[in-house]
Design a protein around this motif. Structure first.
Motif, PDB file in Angstrom:
ATOM      1  N   MET A  48      15.978  14.091 -36.213  1.00  0.00           N
ATOM      2  CA  MET A  48      14.522  14.723 -36.241  1.00  0.00           C
ATOM      3  C   MET A  48      14.734  16.219 -35.844  1.00  0.00           C
ATOM      4  SD  MET A  48      11.133  12.801 -35.881  1.00  0.00           S
ATOM      5  CE  MET A  48      10.786  13.397 -34.167  1.00  0.00           C
ATOM      6  N   HIS A  49      14.188  16.657 -37.183  1.00  0.00           N
ATOM      7  CA  HIS A  49      13.906  17.642 -37.473  1.00  0.00           C
ATOM      8  C   HIS A  49      12.292  18.177 -37.653  1.00  0.00           C
ATOM      9  CE1 HIS A  49      14.339  22.255 -37.818  1.00  0.00           C
ATOM     10  NE2 HIS A  49      13.604  22.327 -39.238  1.00  0.00           N
ATOM     11  N   VAL A  50      11.890  19.115 -37.111  1.00  0.00           N
ATOM     12  CA  VAL A  50       9.911  19.028 -37.065  1.00  0.00           C
ATOM     13  C   VAL A  50       9.809  20.602 -37.041  1.00  0.00           C
ATOM     14  CG1 VAL A  50       7.988  18.864 -36.404  1.00  0.00           C
ATOM     15  CG2 VAL A  50       9.822  17.185 -35.538  1.00  0.00           C
ATOM     16  N   ASN A  51       9.843  20.934 -39.148  1.00  0.00           N
ATOM     17  CA  ASN A  51       9.209  22.242 -38.813  1.00  0.00           C
ATOM     18  C   ASN A  51       7.966  22.909 -39.035  1.00  0.00           C
ATOM     19  OD1 ASN A  51       9.891  25.060 -39.258  1.00  0.00           O
ATOM     20  ND2 ASN A  51      10.312  24.652 -42.065  1.00  0.00           N
ATOM     21  N   GLY A  52       7.199  22.901 -37.516  1.00  0.00           N
ATOM     22  CA  GLY A  52       5.373  22.596 -36.971  1.00  0.00           C
ATOM     23  C   GLY A  52       5.165  22.071 -36.431  1.00  0.00           C
ATOM     24  N   SER A  53       4.284  22.098 -35.781  1.00  0.00           N
ATOM     25  CA  SER A  53       3.772  21.927 -34.950  1.00  0.00           C
ATOM     26  C   SER A  53       3.642  19.839 -34.970  1.00  0.00           C
ATOM     27  CB  SER A  53       2.439  22.294 -34.490  1.00  0.00           C
ATOM     28  OG  SER A  53       1.207  21.755 -35.136  1.00  0.00           O
ATOM     29  N   ILE A  54       4.156  19.769 -33.342  1.00  0.00           N
ATOM     30  CA  ILE A  54       2.962  18.033 -33.427  1.00  0.00           C
ATOM     31  C   ILE A  54       2.191  17.938 -32.312  1.00  0.00           C
ATOM     32  CG2 ILE A  54       4.141  16.101 -31.819  1.00  0.00           C
ATOM     33  CD1 ILE A  54       6.857  17.295 -32.225  1.00  0.00           C
ATOM     34  N   GLU A  55       1.056  17.256 -32.318  1.00  0.00           N
ATOM     35  CA  GLU A  55       0.133  16.988 -31.314  1.00  0.00           C
ATOM     36  C   GLU A  55       0.212  16.280 -30.382  1.00  0.00           C
ATOM     37  OE1 GLU A  55      -3.527  17.649 -33.840  1.00  0.00           O
ATOM     38  OE2 GLU A  55      -3.084  19.615 -34.558  1.00  0.00           O
ATOM     39  N   ILE A  56       0.164  15.482 -29.726  1.00  0.00           N
ATOM     40  CA  ILE A  56       0.234  14.687 -28.814  1.00  0.00           C
ATOM     41  C   ILE A  56      -1.115  14.275 -28.593  1.00  0.00           C
ATOM     42  CG2 ILE A  56       0.755  13.736 -26.433  1.00  0.00           C
ATOM     43  CD1 ILE A  56       2.804  15.397 -26.921  1.00  0.00           C
ATOM     44  N   GLY A  57      -1.648  12.877 -28.499  1.00  0.00           N
ATOM     45  CA  GLY A  57      -3.234  12.770 -29.292  1.00  0.00           C
ATOM     46  C   GLY A  57      -3.409  12.168 -27.194  1.00  0.00           C
ATOM     47  N   THR A  58      -2.781  11.889 -26.817  1.00  0.00           N
ATOM     48  CA  THR A  58      -2.932  11.059 -25.467  1.00  0.00           C
ATOM     49  C   THR A  58      -2.409  11.409 -24.016  1.00  0.00           C
ATOM     50  OG1 THR A  58      -4.211   9.208 -26.430  1.00  0.00           O
ATOM     51  CG2 THR A  58      -3.950   9.148 -23.708  1.00  0.00           C
ATOM     52  N   VAL A  59      -2.169  12.136 -23.111  1.00  0.00           N
ATOM     53  CA  VAL A  59      -1.877  12.357 -22.256  1.00  0.00           C
ATOM     54  C   VAL A  59      -2.220  12.195 -21.117  1.00  0.00           C
ATOM     55  CG1 VAL A  59      -0.791  14.444 -20.833  1.00  0.00           C
ATOM     56  CG2 VAL A  59      -1.285  15.037 -23.346  1.00  0.00           C
ATOM     57  N   LYS A  60      -1.630  10.650 -20.588  1.00  0.00           N
ATOM     58  CA  LYS A  60      -1.859  10.050 -19.149  1.00  0.00           C
ATOM     59  C   LYS A  60      -1.587  10.614 -17.826  1.00  0.00           C
ATOM     60  CE  LYS A  60      -1.347   5.567 -21.695  1.00  0.00           C
ATOM     61  NZ  LYS A  60      -0.761   4.376 -21.798  1.00  0.00           N
ATOM     62  N   PRO A  61      -1.969  10.206 -17.102  1.00  0.00           N
ATOM     63  CA  PRO A  61      -2.029  11.501 -15.728  1.00  0.00           C
ATOM     64  C   PRO A  61      -0.614  10.867 -15.313  1.00  0.00           C
ATOM     65  CG  PRO A  61      -4.317  10.068 -15.217  1.00  0.00           C
ATOM     66  CD  PRO A  61      -3.792  10.200 -16.945  1.00  0.00           C
ATOM     67  N   LEU A  62      -0.529  11.469 -14.594  1.00  0.00           N
ATOM     68  CA  LEU A  62       1.250  10.831 -13.291  1.00  0.00           C
ATOM     69  C   LEU A  62       0.376  10.389 -12.368  1.00  0.00           C
ATOM     70  CD1 LEU A  62       3.843  10.619 -13.328  1.00  0.00           C
ATOM     71  CD2 LEU A  62       4.629  12.690 -11.885  1.00  0.00           C
ATOM     72  N   LYS A  63       1.296   8.897 -12.067  1.00  0.00           N
ATOM     73  CA  LYS A  63       0.296   8.282 -10.613  1.00  0.00           C
ATOM     74  C   LYS A  63       1.425   8.568  -9.752  1.00  0.00           C
ATOM     75  CE  LYS A  63      -1.104   4.599 -13.318  1.00  0.00           C
ATOM     76  NZ  LYS A  63      -1.861   2.775 -13.703  1.00  0.00           N
ATOM     77  N   ASP A  64       0.914   8.108  -8.520  1.00  0.00           N
ATOM     78  CA  ASP A  64       1.430   8.349  -7.344  1.00  0.00           C
ATOM     79  C   ASP A  64       3.281   7.733  -7.225  1.00  0.00           C
ATOM     80  OD1 ASP A  64      -0.337  10.597  -6.645  1.00  0.00           O
ATOM     81  OD2 ASP A  64      -0.492   8.761  -5.064  1.00  0.00           O
ATOM     82  N   SER A  65       3.421   6.325  -7.609  1.00  0.00           N
ATOM     83  CA  SER A  65       4.168   5.275  -7.927  1.00  0.00           C
ATOM     84  C   SER A  65       5.305   6.164  -8.949  1.00  0.00           C
ATOM     85  CB  SER A  65       3.476   3.958  -8.122  1.00  0.00           C
ATOM     86  OG  SER A  65       2.839   3.657  -9.176  1.00  0.00           O
ATOM     87  N   GLU A  66       5.311   6.735 -10.174  1.00  0.00           N
ATOM     88  CA  GLU A  66       6.369   6.914 -11.135  1.00  0.00           C
ATOM     89  C   GLU A  66       6.504   8.529 -10.702  1.00  0.00           C
ATOM     90  OE1 GLU A  66       2.770   5.233 -14.530  1.00  0.00           O
ATOM     91  OE2 GLU A  66       2.704   7.758 -14.041  1.00  0.00           O
ATOM     92  N   SER A  67       8.219   8.271 -11.562  1.00  0.00           N
ATOM     93  CA  SER A  67       8.981   9.291 -11.370  1.00  0.00           C
ATOM     94  C   SER A  67       8.498  10.754 -12.106  1.00  0.00           C
ATOM     95  CB  SER A  67      10.249   9.270 -11.174  1.00  0.00           C
ATOM     96  OG  SER A  67      10.224   8.511 -12.243  1.00  0.00           O
ATOM     97  N   SER A  68       8.611  11.950 -12.223  1.00  0.00           N
ATOM     98  CA  SER A  68       8.129  12.099 -13.539  1.00  0.00           C
ATOM     99  C   SER A  68       9.796  12.962 -14.309  1.00  0.00           C
ATOM    100  CB  SER A  68       7.217  14.146 -13.225  1.00  0.00           C
ATOM    101  OG  SER A  68       8.220  14.246 -11.690  1.00  0.00           O
ATOM    102  N   THR A  69       9.656  13.430 -15.462  1.00  0.00           N
ATOM    103  CA  THR A  69      10.546  13.885 -16.085  1.00  0.00           C
ATOM    104  C   THR A  69       9.946  15.146 -16.865  1.00  0.00           C
ATOM    105  OG1 THR A  69      11.902  11.753 -16.538  1.00  0.00           O
ATOM    106  CG2 THR A  69      12.523  12.986 -17.635  1.00  0.00           C
ATOM    107  N   PHE A  70      11.485  16.283 -16.979  1.00  0.00           N
ATOM    108  CA  PHE A  70      10.641  17.409 -17.606  1.00  0.00           C
ATOM    109  C   PHE A  70      12.233  17.143 -19.146  1.00  0.00           C
ATOM    110  CE2 PHE A  70       9.796  18.212 -13.259  1.00  0.00           C
ATOM    111  CZ  PHE A  70       7.978  18.660 -13.851  1.00  0.00           C
ATOM    112  N   LEU A  71      12.428  17.666 -20.475  1.00  0.00           N
ATOM    113  CA  LEU A  71      12.745  17.734 -21.155  1.00  0.00           C
ATOM    114  C   LEU A  71      13.274  19.311 -21.255  1.00  0.00           C
ATOM    115  CD1 LEU A  71      10.448  15.184 -24.365  1.00  0.00           C
ATOM    116  CD2 LEU A  71      12.538  15.178 -22.939  1.00  0.00           C
ATOM    117  N   ILE A  72      14.090  19.653 -21.012  1.00  0.00           N
ATOM    118  CA  ILE A  72      14.558  21.033 -20.522  1.00  0.00           C
ATOM    119  C   ILE A  72      15.693  20.845 -22.873  1.00  0.00           C
ATOM    120  CG2 ILE A  72      15.989  22.500 -19.923  1.00  0.00           C
ATOM    121  CD1 ILE A  72      13.722  21.269 -18.508  1.00  0.00           C
ATOM    122  N   GLN A  73      15.156  22.404 -22.904  1.00  0.00           N
ATOM    123  CA  GLN A  73      16.286  22.581 -24.044  1.00  0.00           C
ATOM    124  C   GLN A  73      17.035  23.602 -24.182  1.00  0.00           C
ATOM    125  OE1 GLN A  73      13.875  25.099 -27.304  1.00  0.00           O
ATOM    126  NE2 GLN A  73      16.206  24.868 -28.827  1.00  0.00           N
TER     127      GLN A  73
END
Length: 216
Positions: A48-73
């Motif tokens: 998918m190619h997006v020529n513009g912005s993407i808005e994220i409506g809901t950002v949930k906080p990370l819980k202690d039991s969850e692992s975090s993942t980052f997206l890298i270009q």
């Protein structure tokens, strides 16, 4: 005439039911592109190619039991997932503890970590020595002075080195084998900005100021 009115009302009722079902389906339907079984409201099976912005409506906080993942270009414009909970994978930063035992008294003059100074920055965050110390005899009545641990990192031959010492102090019991525990933080230079070296001439005084602030 009665039959016509009955049929007419029946058709209207059927149309209303059909419209309600369609509206209800639209509210709860899932759309898939290149997939026949979409799992979300919209699922794209492919690139998918997006020529513009993407808005994220809901950002949930990370819980202690969850692992975090980052997206890298990456350099080839692909997106990679970086799972920092993976002990063998890459991360934004690294915490490394060095336990250095049996130095000369409390003195570590030069410990080579082997960490490449071209790609990484290494700093010490804390350090402690596990043996009792005594102030050594020297000029200027040093035996009456206190002393604090000194730790630092420096670059030599392309790698990061560590120095640690208690100035004007030594092991109370010279035969004891001491141990330094030094915690360090290592992070990639890609994630930081280095401004280089600034030389500050104090001209024998105790105060000074930067000619140009590094961050304005």
């Amino acid at each position: 005439m009665l039959l016509f009115m009955f049929t007419y009302k029946k058709n209207i009722l059927f149309c209303l039911i059909t419209l309600f079902m369609c509206a209800n389906y639209a509210l709860f339907s899932q759309t898939g592109i290149n997939t026949t079984h979409p799992r979300k409201t919209l699922e794209v099976g492919g690139n998918m190619h997006v020529n513009g912005s993407i808005e994220i409506g809901t950002v949930k906080p990370l819980k202690d039991s969850e692992s975090s993942t980052f997206l890298i270009q990456d350099t080839d414009n692909t997106i990679k997932a970086m799972d920092v909970s993976n002990p063998t994978g890459s991360a934004l930063g690294y915490i490394q503890q060095y336990i250095i035992t049996n130095p000369q008294g409390d003195w570590i003059l030069n410990f080579d970590t082997g960490v490449d100074a071209t790609d990484y920055v290494l700093i010490t965050t804390s350090a402690n020595y596990d043996k009792e110390l005594v102030i050594s005899n020297s000029i200027n009545n040093a035996k009456n002075n206190g002393t604090l641990p000194y730790t630092s990192t420096f670059i030599e031959n392309g790698t990061w080195h560590i120095i640690a010492d208690f100035p004007v102090a030594s092991n109370y019991n010279e035969s004891e084998i001491g141990t330094w525990t030094i915690n360090t933080l290592i992070f990639s230079k890609d994630l930081s900005k280095r401004f280089g070296t600034i030389t500050i001439p104090m001209l024998g005084g105790t105060t000074g100021s930067a000619v140009i602030p590094i961050i304005d």
